[in-house]
Design an enzyme around this catalytic site. Structure first.
Site, mmCIF file in Angstrom:
data_model
loop_
_atom_site.group_PDB
_atom_site.id
_atom_site.type_symbol
_atom_site.label_atom_id
_atom_site.label_comp_id
_atom_site.label_asym_id
_atom_site.label_seq_id
_atom_site.Cartn_x
_atom_site.Cartn_y
_atom_site.Cartn_z
ATOM 1 N N CYS A 2 0.827 -1.193 0.000
ATOM 2 C CA CYS A 2 0.000 0.000 0.000
ATOM 3 C C CYS A 2 0.866 1.250 0.000
ATOM 4 O O CYS A 2 2.086 1.189 -0.130
ATOM 5 C CB CYS A 2 -0.906 0.017 1.240
ATOM 6 S SG CYS A 2 -1.848 -1.506 1.482
ATOM 7 N N LEU A 50 -3.621 -1.651 -1.791
ATOM 8 C CA LEU A 50 -3.539 -2.706 -2.802
ATOM 9 C C LEU A 50 -3.913 -3.993 -2.086
ATOM 10 O O LEU A 50 -3.190 -4.469 -1.205
ATOM 11 C CB LEU A 50 -2.127 -2.809 -3.388
ATOM 12 C CG LEU A 50 -1.874 -3.968 -4.350
ATOM 13 C CD1 LEU A 50 -2.750 -3.858 -5.585
ATOM 14 C CD2 LEU A 50 -0.399 -4.038 -4.745
ATOM 15 N N ILE A 52 -4.252 -7.625 -1.018
ATOM 16 C CA ILE A 52 -3.561 -8.894 -1.202
ATOM 17 C C ILE A 52 -4.084 -9.942 -0.224
ATOM 18 O O ILE A 52 -4.271 -11.099 -0.570
ATOM 19 C CB ILE A 52 -2.033 -8.717 -1.020
ATOM 20 C CG1 ILE A 52 -1.476 -7.715 -2.055
ATOM 21 C CG2 ILE A 52 -1.306 -10.055 -1.131
ATOM 22 C CD1 ILE A 52 -1.554 -8.181 -3.491
ATOM 23 N N ASP A 99 -3.387 -8.893 8.317
ATOM 24 C CA ASP A 99 -2.170 -8.702 9.092
ATOM 25 C C ASP A 99 -2.104 -7.325 9.751
ATOM 26 O O ASP A 99 -1.421 -7.148 10.760
ATOM 27 C CB ASP A 99 -0.922 -8.951 8.243
ATOM 28 C CG ASP A 99 -0.928 -8.217 6.916
ATOM 29 O OD1 ASP A 99 -1.945 -7.601 6.572
ATOM 30 O OD2 ASP A 99 0.093 -8.273 6.208
ATOM 31 N N ILE A 292 12.788 -10.395 -18.653
ATOM 32 C CA ILE A 292 13.105 -9.299 -19.560
ATOM 33 C C ILE A 292 14.444 -9.591 -20.218
ATOM 34 O O ILE A 292 15.371 -10.098 -19.575
ATOM 35 C CB ILE A 292 13.172 -7.956 -18.798
ATOM 36 C CG1 ILE A 292 11.778 -7.532 -18.373
ATOM 37 C CG2 ILE A 292 13.818 -6.871 -19.622
ATOM 38 C CD1 ILE A 292 10.858 -7.175 -19.510
ATOM 39 N N GLY A 365 14.150 -12.934 -6.305
ATOM 40 C CA GLY A 365 15.361 -13.505 -5.700
ATOM 41 C C GLY A 365 16.303 -12.451 -5.166
ATOM 42 O O GLY A 365 17.484 -12.741 -4.931
#
Length: 654
Positions: A2, A50, A52, A99, A292, A365
């Site tokens: 967010c 946002l 989730i 959460d 990409i 990663g």
């Protein structure tokens, strides 16, 4: 994931609702799924969401049952369900499966110490009207950003710098010290920002203060956690690899807590391939991967990404980044809010856009190099120390004897040299002192000799157990949060995409810091294998030629694009030639042109040129930001470590 914003008045007056609304609306791209505000008793909290986790019940700002404790939160707490059960057993009552509510009740139960229990990525503010206290906190590694601006009567905070520019206060003044650090490092180091009275809350830090009569002098960030490098030699290699394999699997599994579809970034490198493999192992073949590539083959890792996707059975999507992709640079810079010079922000922006077309959340990663010793700069650093060791072996017997006596007295010149800060800064710097002296106008020459406080402090706290741990520790304090994680946060939130760096699990990183040096960087046959442990893990399932190929990195073909006629060269020439250019208010235009002329295949100056281009574009976008010739730098907040220890003074930055 967010965007958060807030204003806390020290005099108890109510914040301006329109001001808070402007701040929150400027973060709309970070949270397109919802917004909220709360203003009460001198406190204003704003939020963009946002969704989730708990898509219906996670609206913010969020309060407890009696609305005494409020929170606005950006990020994800991966262990929130375990903490929720613990809090419920202590008598707390929950009304959501979100959460954020764990943060609210966690602060009720544990106070500021709650942050030490959270695992994940987070930046949040909690206000407790019952205790009359406020808490601002940032996660252990700095995955999520938190900026704050101090005034005489208030503290304002936000997820992005641009939100703080929406305030009613006088315009922020630019910091020439920050510009100088940007030229050295390609980023502005914590706690500095491009503005004189705005600061970044460092990773693993929190600020707690009273709502009753607080002042700017009381705002004191305190560290709540520190990574410790301490080698553990009770395990053999197979046992270490089995332990790491289990911990990587668990870390990836913990990162998969979500109520929406998700995927994985796949560069074809060691870290992203290992994360993708663990996702596949836990979820089956229904994993989406995004990559990409470039037309210039020396920068293109798509063949390896394809190989990994095919072997793992992933649903693979990819795009090619071409020179016209640079059109996004000005808009992207606006979102960074300050000069930011890592050119891999461009491909990162495109892979985030690609992923967001399919899913709202991905794993990455990131941080595998910092945690497991994977950078080429680490290898070069160790090889330099090997050269010094060879020179020491050739000393005459009497000099060795004298140095031996001095060591018994506590003096070790070689160790001091090997672990000194300045040689590392010389290795990682972007524009060296000679070029900076040529570039800066005479009015600003004194900036060149200023030390970088973040590096000096980090070097003073860094371990002296071995030279590799020393520079890994420095990167965890500097490069990782200020460059890598900043890049991903801004590029992803531009597209309202949540990116979770699953290798940045606290227990996993703490375990990696216990690895023997030879498990991080293995010597043999006249060469070194960087990131040995992760490569050995991946080689259990992938062929050696895939695992042990030359590391490429994630970068645009900057060197080519700055050659005469190239798109970057043309744009920088336009900026410097403009009579209204703010870049030449600070730097000598003839020196910039000289740098462009000297750039070529045998003298790659594309890194410094890119920084000047980025800075020139940022100055064009912010004509209202004034820089004083010799500004009296606003006092940065004092940083208080968990335990005060006397340490040797580190070398200053040159």
């Amino acid at each position: 994931m967010c965007g958060i914003a807030g204003i806390i008045r020290f005099d108890g007056q109510s914040p301006d609702g329109d001001e808070l609304l402007r701040m929150t609306q400027s973060l709309a791209h970070r949270g397109p799924d919802g917004h909220g505000m709360m203003i009460r008793a001198g406190v204003g909290l704003g939020h963009r969401r946002l969704s989730i986790i708990d898509l219906e019940g996670g609206r913010q700002p969020m309060a407890n049952e009696d609305q005494a404790v409020w929170a606005t939160f950006n990020g994800e707490i991966y262990n929130f369900r375990r903490l929720k059960r613990e809090l419920e057993s202590a008598g707390h009552r929950f009304v959501t499966d979100c959460d954020t509510e764990v943060i609210v009740h966690g602060y009720e139960q544990w106070g500021a110490a709650c942050v030490e229990r959270f695992r994940g990525m987070f930046a949040f503010a909690v206000v407790d009207f019952r205790r009359q206290t406020a808490l601002l906190a940032r996660d252990h590694f700095g995955v999520k950003p938190l900026y704050y601006r101090l005034g005489s009567q208030q503290l304002a905070f936000a997820s992005e710098l641009e939100a703080l520019r929406q305030m009613n206060d006088p315009p922020c003044r630019g910091s020439l010290t920050a510009v100088e650090m940007f030229l050295r490092l390609q980023y502005i180091p914590t706690p500095l920002t491009i503005y004189d009275d705005v600061f970044k809350l460092p990773p693993a830090h929190r600020i707690e203060f009273s709502l009753r009569g607080a002042s700017a002098a009381a705002i004191e960030p305190r560290r709540y956690w520190q990574l410790q490098f301490k080698t553990e030699r009770t395990l053999d290699e197979r046992q270490w690899l089995d332990r790491l394999d289990e911990m990587v699997s668990r870390a990836v599994g913990d990162s998969l807590v979500a109520d929406v579809p998700f995927g994985v970034f796949l560069s074809g490198g060691i870290d992203s391939t290992l994360v993708a493999q663990k996702m596949r192992d836990q979820l089956g073949s229904n994993v989406r991967a995004f990559s990409i590539g470039f037309e210039e083959q020396e920068y293109n890792e798509l063949p390896y990404a394809r190989q990994a996707a095919e072997q793992l059975g992933l649903q693979w999507e990819y795009e090619i980044v071409r020179p016209d992709a640079l059109a996004v640079l000005p808009d992207l810079l606006r979102h960074y809010g300050e000069p930011y010079g890592d050119s891999s922000a461009i491909p990162t922006w495109y892979v985030c856009r690609l992923a967001r077309r399919h899913v709202p959340m991905v794993l990455s990663g990131d941080a595998g190099d910092e945690a497991f010793g994977g950078y080429g700069s680490y290898r070069a650093w160790m090889e330099t120390l090997d050269d010094r060791t060879a020179l020491r072996r050739g000393r005459p017997w009497w000099k060795k004897a004298v140095l031996g006596i001095l060591r018994t007295m506590g003096y070790d010149r070689d160790a001091q040299c090997d672990y000194a800060l300045q040689p590392w800064l010389d290795r990682i710097g972007y524009i060296n002192a000679l070029w900076r002296r040529r570039l800066w106008r005479d009015d600003f020459a004194e900036l060149i000799d200023r030390p970088c406080e973040l590096f000096v402090r980090a070097a003073g706290e860094a371990p002296r157990c071995d030279p590799l741990s020393f520079v890994q520790f420095l990167d965890f304090q500097t490069y990782l949060p200020c460059d890598i994680l900043t890049k991903v946060d801004v590029a992803s939130m531009y597209h309202a995409l949540e990116v979770r760096p699953s290798l940045l699990d606290v227990e996993l990183v703490e375990t990696a810091a216990q690895l023997p040096v030879e498990m991080r960087m293995r010597s043999g046959s006249g060469s070194r294998t960087a990131k040995y442990a992760l490569k050995a893990l991946l080689q259990r399932t992938f062929p050696a030629e895939f695992v042990h190929r030359r590391k490429q990195g994630f970068a645009i073909p900057r060197d080519r694009w700055f050659l005469p006629g190239g798109p970057l060269r043309q744009r920088l020439e336009e900026i410097v030639s403009d009579r209204q250019s703010r870049l030449v208010e600070l730097f000598r235009g003839e020196s910039v042109f000289s740098m462009m002329r000297e750039h070529g295949p045998r003298n790659d100056l594309s890194g410094p040129l890119w920084l000047l281009l980025v800075l020139g574009l940022w100055l064009e976008q912010h004509p209202d930001v004034a820089f004083a010739p010799s500004e009296p730098r606003a006092a940065a907040p004092r940083f208080v470590p968990p335990q005060r220890r006397r340490r040797k003074q580190a070398a200053a930055v040159g």
